[in-house]
Scaffold this motif. Structure first.
Motif, short mmCIF file in Angstrom:
data_model
loop_
_atom_site.label_atom_id
_atom_site.label_comp_id
_atom_site.label_asym_id
_atom_site.label_seq_id
_atom_site.Cartn_x
_atom_site.Cartn_y
_atom_site.Cartn_z
N PRO B 210 0.83 -1.21 0.00
CA PRO B 210 0.00 0.00 0.00
C PRO B 210 0.86 1.26 0.00
O PRO B 210 1.94 1.27 0.59
CB PRO B 210 -0.80 -0.13 1.30
CG PRO B 210 0.00 -1.03 2.15
CD PRO B 210 0.81 -1.91 1.27
N ILE B 217 -7.31 3.15 -0.06
CA ILE B 217 -5.98 2.54 -0.22
C ILE B 217 -5.61 2.38 -1.70
O ILE B 217 -6.44 2.05 -2.54
CB ILE B 217 -5.96 1.20 0.54
CG1 ILE B 217 -4.55 0.83 0.95
CG2 ILE B 217 -6.59 0.11 -0.26
CD1 ILE B 217 -4.52 -0.21 2.04
N TYR B 219 -2.30 0.93 -4.20
CA TYR B 219 -1.11 0.08 -4.10
C TYR B 219 -0.02 0.54 -5.06
O TYR B 219 -0.30 1.01 -6.16
CB TYR B 219 -1.47 -1.37 -4.38
CG TYR B 219 -2.44 -1.94 -3.37
CD1 TYR B 219 -1.97 -2.57 -2.22
CD2 TYR B 219 -3.80 -1.83 -3.56
CE1 TYR B 219 -2.85 -3.07 -1.29
CE2 TYR B 219 -4.69 -2.32 -2.63
CZ TYR B 219 -4.21 -2.95 -1.49
OH TYR B 219 -5.09 -3.43 -0.57
N TYR B 309 -3.29 -10.10 -7.44
CA TYR B 309 -2.81 -9.65 -6.14
C TYR B 309 -3.95 -9.71 -5.12
O TYR B 309 -5.12 -9.55 -5.48
CB TYR B 309 -2.35 -8.20 -6.23
CG TYR B 309 -1.06 -7.99 -6.99
CD1 TYR B 309 0.16 -8.25 -6.42
CD2 TYR B 309 -1.08 -7.47 -8.27
CE1 TYR B 309 1.34 -8.03 -7.11
CE2 TYR B 309 0.09 -7.26 -8.97
CZ TYR B 309 1.30 -7.53 -8.38
OH TYR B 309 2.45 -7.31 -9.06
N ARG B 310 -3.59 -9.90 -3.85
CA ARG B 310 -4.62 -9.94 -2.81
C ARG B 310 -4.37 -8.86 -1.77
O ARG B 310 -3.23 -8.53 -1.47
CB ARG B 310 -4.64 -11.31 -2.14
CG ARG B 310 -5.23 -12.37 -3.07
CD ARG B 310 -5.40 -13.68 -2.36
NE ARG B 310 -5.95 -14.68 -3.26
CZ ARG B 310 -7.25 -14.88 -3.45
NH1 ARG B 310 -8.14 -14.13 -2.81
NH2 ARG B 310 -7.66 -15.82 -4.28
N SER B 311 -5.48 -8.34 -1.23
CA SER B 311 -5.35 -7.34 -0.19
C SER B 311 -5.04 -8.03 1.13
O SER B 311 -5.05 -9.26 1.21
CB SER B 311 -6.65 -6.55 -0.08
OG SER B 311 -7.63 -7.40 0.43
N SER B 312 -4.82 -7.24 2.20
CA SER B 312 -4.49 -7.86 3.48
C SER B 312 -5.66 -8.66 4.02
O SER B 312 -5.50 -9.53 4.85
CB SER B 312 -4.04 -6.79 4.48
OG SER B 312 -5.06 -5.85 4.60
N PHE B 314 -7.34 -10.64 2.15
CA PHE B 314 -7.37 -11.79 1.25
C PHE B 314 -8.39 -11.64 0.13
O PHE B 314 -8.87 -12.62 -0.43
CB PHE B 314 -7.62 -13.09 2.01
CG PHE B 314 -7.07 -14.29 1.29
CD1 PHE B 314 -5.72 -14.38 1.00
CD2 PHE B 314 -7.90 -15.31 0.87
CE1 PHE B 314 -5.21 -15.48 0.32
CE2 PHE B 314 -7.39 -16.42 0.19
CZ PHE B 314 -6.05 -16.49 -0.08
#
Lengths: 119, 548
Positions: B210, B217, B219, B309-312, B314
């Motif tokens: 991030p 947010i 990235y 891609y995955r966020s925190s 998931f």
């Protein structure tokens, strides 16, 4: 070499493999841990930043893995045996637990189903 | 009398005193005798030894395994010259003037040596193209290329932006069009920023994280940004002569008064600085008085859906939540201005692109709308409710482009990219034309009608009249009042070469000694048809692909 939870991993080791080498972490949990710290699925240990390594170690420290996970498994089987339920009895006898036939083909059950299971 | 010899083993008749047949006797001889002790190695040891020896031999035969990265380097290698190919004496070099000269249409031009390495650095040459067969990289100038070069000239003078999304079948030359655009921009001393493969931005192959402070947010991809900065520096040597003109809030350690190339190199060397330096560099490049900017992206379908891609938490992250894809789409959509003029080109891909219904439907809708604006009637098959309209006496609605499918959940973030595109409701082509055309005089530089392929020319001229203005001061002034049209994204369909272009290209191949056939009308016609109507990728396959 990267130190993760007291174990040295070579830089070329994929992070997902390193995580899965700990007992109690499978593909799904490993993927979730990696996403939590913004690590790509193909990342290798050498590409991690120091902060990411520290965060990973902190996370792993708080999880039920390795000996603690094995102990938990044994405790669960012991509890089954102590209350003398069918599953507990079958574990104690080293027989299949889930209704399988026992005349032949119970090698796996004989190997694994015991009260002090290694994990 | 029957012979006494054994038929099976042709043994002499045994001295059979005990009455056993010869073969039976052999069996008794071969019966292993059991010893209690043996000095020879056991059978299993012998076998494992043999296996080892065999493995070692195999290794020796296979040679040394390739070093890490060697195979990838081979795979990505671009060869641009073949000394065995004949030099073509009649081949002309591309210059800033002849690429926008209509008389050079269908002429094969070679890239000048001074820009070949820059185009290579911009990663515009693809591995699947057949550059390696010829002495020097050359391309046939198509009418679309000439028109683009003219539009770029216009854009520089009137400080406006050419925005195009390239659509077209596989092998139709979308990437070649981008290459041509990059080459034109380099010859015209523009600044070029390329994203050679949209997939690389979204397939989770580079690191991500991030960006600090920004909410919601967003990235960043530090390693990719650093590589992008490196690409910008190599592609644009003129950055070494441009100095920083404003103050930036950069992390400590960045001295003031650097040249732009030195500034970019700082980001290349330290990936932690790459993101803020890229932002600072873009501010510098869009400052007043700088050269126009060309931004290209190949594989546009990739950056308009969920990424790998995955966020925190998931969840898969949308491509537009990444800084670089959203940076590109903001320039394509017109959300971010290019005050010095420029061009933003995005090419769709059909080789490895994901299905993206939102993008496909919106682009085809825009294409139809723009075609109507240019005075071309709608194809009846494009309007599914046409029979109903005709039956109910509503012919006046027949030329309206239907809305998007109400039963599909479209991606609002992708639709947002096209929201600034000027799409007036069309009742009839005449009305819409008068709505959108600028009050300026008709285009003078874009009159291509004089020669060949009349139908296509008319369409081209009409397109250019809606999308570009003449390079006059008046046009520049009137442009300022037409901001909505400036952010119009043109859907540009790239089709196969015309037979004339194909012939010119094949003659060049034949002169290089690569195509061993007489380039006659008949041969060109055959190959053109086999190549799906002159698709350059297919032409290369049919004419240059099979080599024995």
């Amino acid at each position: 070499m990267v130190l993760l939870l007291g174990i040295h991993f070579p830089d070329s080791k994929p992070v997902i493999k390193a995580l899965r080498s700990f007992y109690g972490i499978g593909p799904q949990i490993a993927a979730k841990i990696m996403a939590k710290h913004y690590i790509t699925p193909l990342a290798r240990m050498g590409s991690l930043e120091n902060k990411q390594v520290l965060d990973l170690t902190a996370d792993l420290t708080g999880m039920t893995i390795e000996n603690e996970a094995r102990r938990q498994l044994r405790r669960n089987i012991e509890r089954l045996r102590d209350i003398k339920c069918y599953r507990g009895m079958r574990h104690a006898l080293g027989y299949p637990v889930r209704g399988q036939q026992t005349q032949t083909q119970i090698k796996t059950a004989k190997k694994l189903n015991k009260v002090d299971r290694r994990g | 009398m029957a012979t006494q010899a054994c038929w099976r083993c042709l043994a002499r008749p045994a001295q059979t005193t005990n009455g056993l047949s010869a073969s039976m006797q052999r069996l008794t001889i071969l019966r292993p005798t059991v010893h209690t002790f043996s000095t020879s190695t056991s059978r299993s040891t012998r076998v494992s030894k043999m296996r080892k020896e065999r493995l070692e031999e195999k290794k020796k035969r296979a040679g040394k395994p390739p070093a890490p990265g060697e195979r990838k380097a081979m795979r990505k290698m671009i060869v641009l010259s073949n000394t065995n190919a004949l030099a073509v004496p009649s081949l002309q070099e591309m210059t800033a003037e002849n690429i926008s000269d209509p008389s050079y249409r269908s002429v094969v031009l070679s890239l000048p040596d001074k820009i070949v390495s820059r185009v290579r650095a911009a990663e515009c040459f693809k591995t699947y193209q057949k550059w390696r067969l010829f002495r020097r990289p050359s391309i046939v100038l198509r009418s679309a290329d000439v028109r683009l070069a003219q539009m770029m000239d216009d854009a520089k003078i009137s400080k406006r932006v050419v925005r195009q999304v390239l659509v077209g079948g596989r092998g139709s030359g979308k990437s070649l069009y981008l290459l041509q655009a990059v080459a034109s921009a380099m010859l015209k001393d523009w600044i070029v920023i390329t994203f050679p493969e949209g997939q690389d931005l979204v397939n989770a192959s580079t690191d991500y994280g991030p960006m600090p402070v920004i909410r919601p947010i967003m990235y960043q991809q530090k390693a990719y940004t650093a590589a992008l900065l490196q690409r910008i520096v190599t592609t644009n040597p003129q950055l070494a002569e441009l100095e920083m003109s404003m103050e930036h809030q950069l992390p400590a350690g960045v001295p003031a008064g650097l040249t732009l190339s030195k500034l970019a190199i700082l980001g290349v060397n330290d990936t932690a600085l790459a993101q803020p330096i890229f932002q600072a560099l873009m501010k510098e490049l869009t400052a007043p008085g700088r050269a126009p900017l060309l931004i290209t992206l190949d594989g546009f379908n990739h950056i308009n859906s969920l990424t790998a891609y995955r966020s925190s938490s998931f969840k898969l992250i949308h491509a537009h939540d990444f800084y670089l894809p959203s940076w590109f789409t903001s320039y394509l959509s017109g959300k971010n201005p290019l005050p010095n003029g420029g061009a933003v080109l995005a090419a769709m891909t059909h080789s490895n692109g994901p299905n993206n219904k939102t993008l496909e439907d919106r682009l085809s809708q825009l294409e139809k709308q723009q075609s109507l604006l240019n005075g071309n009637p709608l194809n009846p098959k494009d309007n599914p409710i046409l029979p109903y309209l005709l039956a109910t006496g509503q012919e006046h609605l027949a030329n309206q482009v239907p809305d998007l499918d109400p039963y599909i959940r479209y991606d609002p973030r992708v639709l947002e990219v096209f929201s600034r595109t000027n799409t007036p409701s069309i009742s009839s082509p005449e009305v819409s034309l008068s709505d959108s055309s600028s009050p300026s005089e008709p285009s003078t530089t874009l009159s291509l009608k004089n020669e060949g392929e009349k139908g296509e020319e008319e369409e081209e001229a009409a397109q250019s009249s809606t999308n570009s203005n003449p390079p006059t001061q008046q046009a520049a002034a009137s442009w300022a009042s037409l901001t909505p049209a400036d952010s119009t994204i043109q859907v540009k369909r790239i089709q196969g070469l015309t037979k004339f272009e194909a012939k010119s290209l094949m003659e060049y191949w034949a002169l290089s000694g690569i195509l061993r056939a007489e380039v006659s009308e008949r041969f060109v016609g055959e190959q053109w048809s086999v190549a799906g109507g002159g698709l350059p990728g297919e032409l290369e396959r049919t004419c240059l692909g099979m080599r024995f």
